[in-house]
Scaffold this motif. Structure first.
Motif, PDB file in Angstrom:
ATOM      1  N   ASP A 101     -21.383 -80.368 -29.251  1.00 42.79           N
ATOM      2  CA  ASP A 101     -21.914 -78.352 -29.525  1.00 42.79           C
ATOM      3  C   ASP A 101     -21.013 -78.829 -31.697  1.00 42.79           C
ATOM      4  OD1 ASP A 101     -22.341 -77.743 -27.620  1.00 42.79           O
ATOM      5  OD2 ASP A 101     -20.309 -77.930 -27.233  1.00 42.79           O
ATOM      6  N   PHE A 102     -21.522 -77.512 -32.250  1.00 44.52           N
ATOM      7  CA  PHE A 102     -21.322 -77.640 -33.451  1.00 44.52           C
ATOM      8  C   PHE A 102     -19.924 -75.778 -33.400  1.00 44.52           C
ATOM      9  CE2 PHE A 102     -25.262 -78.542 -35.267  1.00 44.52           C
ATOM     10  CZ  PHE A 102     -25.831 -79.536 -35.085  1.00 44.52           C
ATOM     11  N   ILE A 103     -18.989 -76.322 -33.724  1.00 47.08           N
ATOM     12  CA  ILE A 103     -18.133 -74.735 -33.793  1.00 47.08           C
ATOM     13  C   ILE A 103     -16.894 -74.933 -34.960  1.00 47.08           C
ATOM     14  CG2 ILE A 103     -16.060 -74.200 -32.186  1.00 47.08           C
ATOM     15  CD1 ILE A 103     -16.824 -75.978 -30.134  1.00 47.08           C
TER      16      ILE A 103
ATOM     17  N   ILE B 277     -11.131 -81.369 -27.287  1.00 50.04           N
ATOM     18  CA  ILE B 277     -12.335 -81.736 -27.832  1.00 50.04           C
ATOM     19  C   ILE B 277     -12.114 -83.142 -26.996  1.00 50.04           C
ATOM     20  CG2 ILE B 277     -13.832 -83.514 -29.109  1.00 50.04           C
ATOM     21  CD1 ILE B 277     -12.931 -82.515 -31.822  1.00 50.04           C
TER      22      ILE B 277
ATOM     23  N   THR C 143     -17.582 -81.692 -29.006  1.00 50.29           N
ATOM     24  CA  THR C 143     -18.002 -81.576 -30.011  1.00 50.29           C
ATOM     25  C   THR C 143     -17.723 -82.018 -31.547  1.00 50.29           C
ATOM     26  OG1 THR C 143     -16.130 -79.443 -29.149  1.00 50.29           O
ATOM     27  CG2 THR C 143     -16.687 -79.318 -31.821  1.00 50.29           C
ATOM     28  N   THR C 144     -19.007 -82.082 -31.741  1.00 52.86           N
ATOM     29  CA  THR C 144     -19.456 -83.139 -32.559  1.00 52.86           C
ATOM     30  C   THR C 144     -19.003 -82.321 -34.282  1.00 52.86           C
ATOM     31  OG1 THR C 144     -20.859 -84.203 -30.918  1.00 52.86           O
ATOM     32  CG2 THR C 144     -20.933 -84.604 -33.453  1.00 52.86           C
TER      33      THR C 144
ATOM     34  N   LEU D 275     -16.884 -79.728 -36.284  1.00 55.17           N
ATOM     35  CA  LEU D 275     -15.610 -78.639 -36.020  1.00 55.17           C
ATOM     36  C   LEU D 275     -15.013 -78.379 -37.190  1.00 55.17           C
ATOM     37  CD1 LEU D 275     -13.786 -77.374 -34.304  1.00 55.17           C
ATOM     38  CD2 LEU D 275     -12.378 -79.915 -34.722  1.00 55.17           C
TER      39      LEU D 275
ATOM     40  N   TRP E  13      -8.130 -85.006 -27.925  1.00 49.92           N
ATOM     41  CA  TRP E  13      -9.284 -85.132 -27.740  1.00 49.92           C
ATOM     42  C   TRP E  13      -8.643 -86.016 -26.067  1.00 49.92           C
ATOM     43  CZ3 TRP E  13      -8.023 -85.920 -32.328  1.00 49.92           C
ATOM     44  CH2 TRP E  13      -9.589 -85.930 -33.902  1.00 49.92           C
TER      45      TRP E  13
ATOM     46  N   GLY F 131     -18.195 -87.946 -35.440  1.00 55.29           N
ATOM     47  CA  GLY F 131     -17.735 -86.358 -35.092  1.00 55.29           C
ATOM     48  C   GLY F 131     -17.399 -86.434 -36.812  1.00 55.29           C
TER      49      GLY F 131
END
Length: 156
Positions: A60-62, A72, A81-82, A84, A94, A149
């Protein structure tokens, strides 16, 4: 002779008719440049301006600049979540939800080079408070090219 010619013409017409029916509406294949359109390209570029995660498993991109704490999840071979974006002072946790052990480490260019989780067994967590703005590029020591990430930390 006329009869043979007539039979030949009829055979050619029948063959031509079958060919037409089989191929009508079929257009010859058009060449493409094999470029796949990434619908998230602009958002990815904004959150990963140097392309650090290119080639890695991407989740995801958040943008979570309104949160004080963000989680994460780590699944097998991917940070869920890659990419952020957070505000300075945010705590990121994490959680290893996978089957394997992972170690989170900052890339050399990251501010403070501060991410160093130690080995996280399944179910374990690692927490880090981002108190300096900048671009934090990080990875898993065990799978450095596959698991990457980026966290962008902003003042506001």
């Amino acid at each position: 002779m006329k009869k043979k010619l007539t039979v030949l013409v009829v055979i050619l017409i029948v063959i031509g008719g079958f060919y037409y029916i089989k191929h009508r509406g079929n257009k010859p294949p058009q060449q493409t440049n094999n470029v796949q359109v990434d619908p998230y390209a602009a958002k990815r570029k904004a959150l990963d301006p140097k392309g650090y995660t290119n080639g890695a498993s991407v989740g995801d991109f958040i943008e979570a600049t309104d949160k004080k704490q963000v989680g994460i999840d780590i699944e097998d071979y991917v940070f869920v979540t890659t990419l952020l974006k957070i505000k300075k002072g945010t705590v990121v946790t994490w959680t290893n939800g996978g089957k394997y052990n992972y170690t989170i480490a900052s890339d050399k260019a990251s501010p403070k080079k501060g991410l160093a989780s130690g080995l996280l067994a399944p179910g374990e967590t690692y927490e880090y408070t981002f108190d300096k703005t900048g671009l934090y590029e990080y990875y898993s020591l065990e799978y450095p090219s596959l698991m990457k990430g980026v966290i962008t930390v902003v003042d506001q």
